[in-house]
Design a protein around this motif. Structure first.
Motif, PDB file in Angstrom:
ATOM      1  N   PHE A  38       0.811  -1.228   0.000  1.00 15.26           N
ATOM      2  CA  PHE A  38       0.000   0.000   0.000  1.00 15.26           C
ATOM      3  C   PHE A  38       0.839   1.270   0.000  1.00 15.26           C
ATOM      4  CE2 PHE A  38      -4.004  -2.226   1.870  1.00 15.26           C
ATOM      5  CZ  PHE A  38      -4.270  -2.757   0.625  1.00 15.26           C
ATOM      6  N   PRO A  39       1.817   1.423   0.895  1.00 14.83           N
ATOM      7  CA  PRO A  39       2.617   2.653   0.851  1.00 14.83           C
ATOM      8  C   PRO A  39       3.399   2.820  -0.453  1.00 14.83           C
ATOM      9  CG  PRO A  39       2.989   1.501   2.918  1.00 14.83           C
ATOM     10  CD  PRO A  39       2.173   0.599   2.050  1.00 14.83           C
ATOM     11  N   VAL A  41       2.625   1.605  -3.473  1.00 13.04           N
ATOM     12  CA  VAL A  41       1.690   1.935  -4.550  1.00 13.04           C
ATOM     13  C   VAL A  41       1.268   3.400  -4.460  1.00 13.04           C
ATOM     14  CG1 VAL A  41      -0.668   1.535  -5.395  1.00 13.04           C
ATOM     15  CG2 VAL A  41       0.846  -0.389  -4.990  1.00 13.04           C
ATOM     16  N   ILE A  42       0.967   3.867  -3.260  1.00 12.97           N
ATOM     17  CA  ILE A  42       0.576   5.264  -3.085  1.00 12.97           C
ATOM     18  C   ILE A  42       1.721   6.191  -3.510  1.00 12.97           C
ATOM     19  CG2 ILE A  42       0.031   7.033  -1.354  1.00 12.97           C
ATOM     20  CD1 ILE A  42      -1.597   4.785   0.092  1.00 12.97           C
ATOM     21  N   ALA A  43       2.939   5.882  -3.082  1.00 12.09           N
ATOM     22  CA  ALA A  43       4.094   6.707  -3.457  1.00 12.09           C
ATOM     23  C   ALA A  43       4.296   6.715  -4.974  1.00 12.09           C
ATOM     24  CB  ALA A  43       5.354   6.203  -2.758  1.00 12.09           C
ATOM     25  N   CYS A  44       4.172   5.565  -5.617  1.00 15.11           N
ATOM     26  CA  CYS A  44       4.358   5.486  -7.075  1.00 15.11           C
ATOM     27  C   CYS A  44       3.261   6.249  -7.812  1.00 15.11           C
ATOM     28  CB  CYS A  44       4.404   4.030  -7.535  1.00 15.11           C
ATOM     29  SG  CYS A  44       5.935   3.199  -7.085  1.00 15.11           S
ATOM     30  N   LEU A  45       2.039   6.151  -7.339  1.00 16.05           N
ATOM     31  CA  LEU A  45       0.950   6.890  -7.973  1.00 16.05           C
ATOM     32  C   LEU A  45       1.143   8.401  -7.824  1.00 16.05           C
ATOM     33  CD1 LEU A  45      -2.184   4.719  -7.115  1.00 16.05           C
ATOM     34  CD2 LEU A  45      -1.125   5.049  -9.348  1.00 16.05           C
ATOM     35  N   LEU A  46       1.565   8.828  -6.646  1.00 19.30           N
ATOM     36  CA  LEU A  46       1.826  10.256  -6.441  1.00 19.30           C
ATOM     37  C   LEU A  46       2.955  10.736  -7.345  1.00 19.30           C
ATOM     38  CD1 LEU A  46       1.473  10.570  -2.562  1.00 19.30           C
ATOM     39  CD2 LEU A  46      -0.089  11.450  -4.315  1.00 19.30           C
TER      40      LEU A  46
END
Length: 122
Positions: A38-39, A41-46
């Motif tokens: 989760f962290p 994926v969130i970092a990559c999306l941002l």
């Protein structure tokens, strides 16, 4: 074949998947997986959204030449590709160390022993 008695169908062990889902090992496996995925994926999306927004709205910044015909936009685009390989390598390393040993324990606890499958003819 000789003197081996046939094994009845109902004698084969059956995995209790509902109980497996509720086991502490499975919950640990899910927690470790989610705490990594989760962290990241969130970092990559941002990171991706930031790149897209810069490309859409910061033309002057993205077209700043670094050397020759290479500009910041091109370098950030290549960094997007590099990020994919870095995150993949990082995940494989993490999974090998923290997820696979637990998954192996869980799988070994529910698999039918090979000796039973050979005798039962399955």
């Amino acid at each position: 074949m000789g003197n081996e008695a046939p094994i009845a169908e109902d004698a084969a062990p059956v995995a209790d998947f509902a109980a497996l889902r509720e086991s502490e090992k499975f919950r640990t496996l899910k927690r470790r997986h989610r705490s990594f995925v989760f962290p990241v994926v969130i970092a990559c999306l941002l990171w991706y959204v930031a790149y897209v927004l810069l490309a859409a709205y910061a033309h002057d910044f993205m077209s700043t030449r670094v050397f020759g015909s290479v500009n910041i936009g091109l370098l950030l685009g290549l960094a997007q590709i590099a990020t994919t390989f870095i995150v993949t390598t990082w995940y494989v390393s993490y999974a090998n160390k923290h997820l696979d040993p637990i998954a192996t324990e869980i799988r070994d606890s529910v698999e039918i022993p090979e000796a039973l499958t050979d005798k039962a003819g399955r």
